[in-house]
Design a protein around this motif. Structure first.
Motif, mmCIF file in Angstrom:
data_model
loop_
_atom_site.group_PDB
_atom_site.id
_atom_site.type_symbol
_atom_site.label_atom_id
_atom_site.label_comp_id
_atom_site.label_asym_id
_atom_site.label_seq_id
_atom_site.Cartn_x
_atom_site.Cartn_y
_atom_site.Cartn_z
ATOM 1 N N VAL A 129 0.949 -1.022 0.195
ATOM 2 C CA VAL A 129 0.220 0.113 0.042
ATOM 3 C C VAL A 129 0.953 0.956 -0.083
ATOM 4 C CG1 VAL A 129 -1.796 1.169 1.155
ATOM 5 C CG2 VAL A 129 -1.654 -1.250 1.488
ATOM 6 N N VAL A 130 0.773 2.035 -0.992
ATOM 7 C CA VAL A 130 1.613 3.221 -1.318
ATOM 8 C C VAL A 130 0.855 4.567 -0.730
ATOM 9 C CG1 VAL A 130 2.938 4.488 -2.875
ATOM 10 C CG2 VAL A 130 2.916 1.892 -3.074
ATOM 11 N N HIS A 131 1.459 5.230 0.275
ATOM 12 C CA HIS A 131 0.997 6.532 0.653
ATOM 13 C C HIS A 131 0.846 7.439 -0.584
ATOM 14 C CE1 HIS A 131 0.580 10.303 2.712
ATOM 15 N NE2 HIS A 131 -0.088 9.725 3.727
ATOM 16 N N PRO A 132 -0.453 7.925 -0.653
ATOM 17 C CA PRO A 132 -0.645 9.071 -1.894
ATOM 18 C C PRO A 132 0.409 10.284 -1.971
ATOM 19 C CG PRO A 132 -2.386 9.162 -0.367
ATOM 20 C CD PRO A 132 -1.352 8.112 0.158
ATOM 21 N N ASN A 133 0.616 10.490 -0.755
ATOM 22 C CA ASN A 133 1.905 11.828 -0.881
ATOM 23 C C ASN A 133 3.215 11.505 -1.144
ATOM 24 O OD1 ASN A 133 2.792 14.273 -0.403
ATOM 25 N ND2 ASN A 133 2.653 14.640 1.633
ATOM 26 N N LYS A 134 3.462 11.410 -2.359
ATOM 27 C CA LYS A 134 4.668 11.277 -2.944
ATOM 28 C C LYS A 134 5.575 12.406 -3.269
ATOM 29 C CE LYS A 134 2.315 7.599 -5.539
ATOM 30 N NZ LYS A 134 1.930 7.002 -6.631
ATOM 31 N N LEU A 135 6.796 12.720 -2.803
ATOM 32 C CA LEU A 135 7.415 13.895 -2.782
ATOM 33 C C LEU A 135 8.400 13.821 -3.770
ATOM 34 C CD1 LEU A 135 7.863 16.773 -1.480
ATOM 35 C CD2 LEU A 135 9.222 15.560 0.178
ATOM 36 N N PRO A 136 8.210 14.822 -4.910
ATOM 37 C CA PRO A 136 9.260 15.031 -5.683
ATOM 38 C C PRO A 136 10.319 15.904 -5.253
ATOM 39 C CG PRO A 136 7.461 16.130 -6.629
ATOM 40 C CD PRO A 136 7.291 15.192 -5.217
ATOM 41 N N ILE A 137 11.478 15.805 -5.158
ATOM 42 C CA ILE A 137 12.496 16.673 -4.690
ATOM 43 C C ILE A 137 13.498 16.792 -6.027
ATOM 44 C CG2 ILE A 137 14.656 17.170 -3.277
ATOM 45 C CD1 ILE A 137 13.230 15.396 -1.076
ATOM 46 N N SER A 138 13.219 18.078 -6.593
ATOM 47 C CA SER A 138 13.808 18.590 -7.644
ATOM 48 C C SER A 138 15.067 19.444 -7.274
ATOM 49 C CB SER A 138 12.762 19.426 -8.540
ATOM 50 O OG SER A 138 11.774 18.687 -8.917
ATOM 51 N N SER A 139 15.991 19.494 -8.164
ATOM 52 C CA SER A 139 17.189 20.371 -8.114
ATOM 53 C C SER A 139 17.902 20.292 -6.571
ATOM 54 C CB SER A 139 16.724 21.798 -8.199
ATOM 55 O OG SER A 139 16.407 22.262 -9.432
ATOM 56 N N VAL A 140 17.988 18.832 -6.448
ATOM 57 C CA VAL A 140 18.331 18.310 -4.929
ATOM 58 C C VAL A 140 19.750 19.115 -4.867
ATOM 59 C CG1 VAL A 140 19.480 16.239 -5.641
ATOM 60 C CG2 VAL A 140 18.506 16.477 -3.158
#
Length: 169
Positions: A129-140
């Motif tokens: 079960v994958v949590h819906p708040n997937k965080l994309p971290i750009s320009s890390v």
């Protein structure tokens, strides 16, 4: 199952930003009183189920109920080493019925959104079960200071919110 979270740094590159972000998740959870295990794939070369991997499954992956994947963008998806780890696992024992939180990491502007979707599909196949708040971290690379610590307040707040939601999940 035990009450600890496992954070998986999904690249085998040495000194990666992915590992630094994964460490931030560990530190944040530990500050909240939640025990963590950090699984770094750094230097991992095997495509077979080695005795060391079987031990990792037995001691960390199987007893864990919640996973946080920090996955960098490799060619619009996830690193092959992360896919291999998932492929060689005893997925019914390791992943079946458990929960996951996903964070994408990229030097570019998308934060590995596409890779997180690929990983979501793989995890759903394995009944995670994958949590819906997937965080994309750009320009890390621009969000970390010289010591590899996140200095961007917006990113820090987004991670905190994501983790708080996952704890309640």
């Amino acid at each position: 199952m035990n009450d600890f979270y496992t954070i998986i740094s999904g690249t085998n590159r040495a000194g990666s930003n992915t590992r630094k972000i994964a460490q931030h998740y560990c530190d944040l959870l530990e500050a909240k009183g939640i025990e963590t295990r950090l699984v770094s794939l750094e230097g991992w070369k095997s495509v077979e189920k080695t005795p060391e991997y079987v031990q990792l499954e037995k001691e960390v992956l199987i007893p864990c109920r919640k996973f946080i994947f920090v996955a960098p963008e490799y060619n619009g998806s996830i690193p092959g080493v992360l896919k291999v780890m998932l492929d060689i696992s005893d997925y019914k024992k390791v992943w079946w019925g458990k929960k996951a939180l996903l964070t994408g990491v990229a030097l570019g502007r998308s934060g590995n959104v596409r890779g997180m979707e690929h990983l979501t599909g793989i995890l759903h196949f394995m009944k995670v079960v994958v949590h819906p708040n997937k965080l994309p971290i750009s320009s890390v690379d621009k969000l970390l200071n010289g010591s590899g610590v996140i200095h961007d307040t917006g990113t820090l707040e987004a991670i905190k919110t994501q983790v708080d939601e996952f704890i309640a999940f």
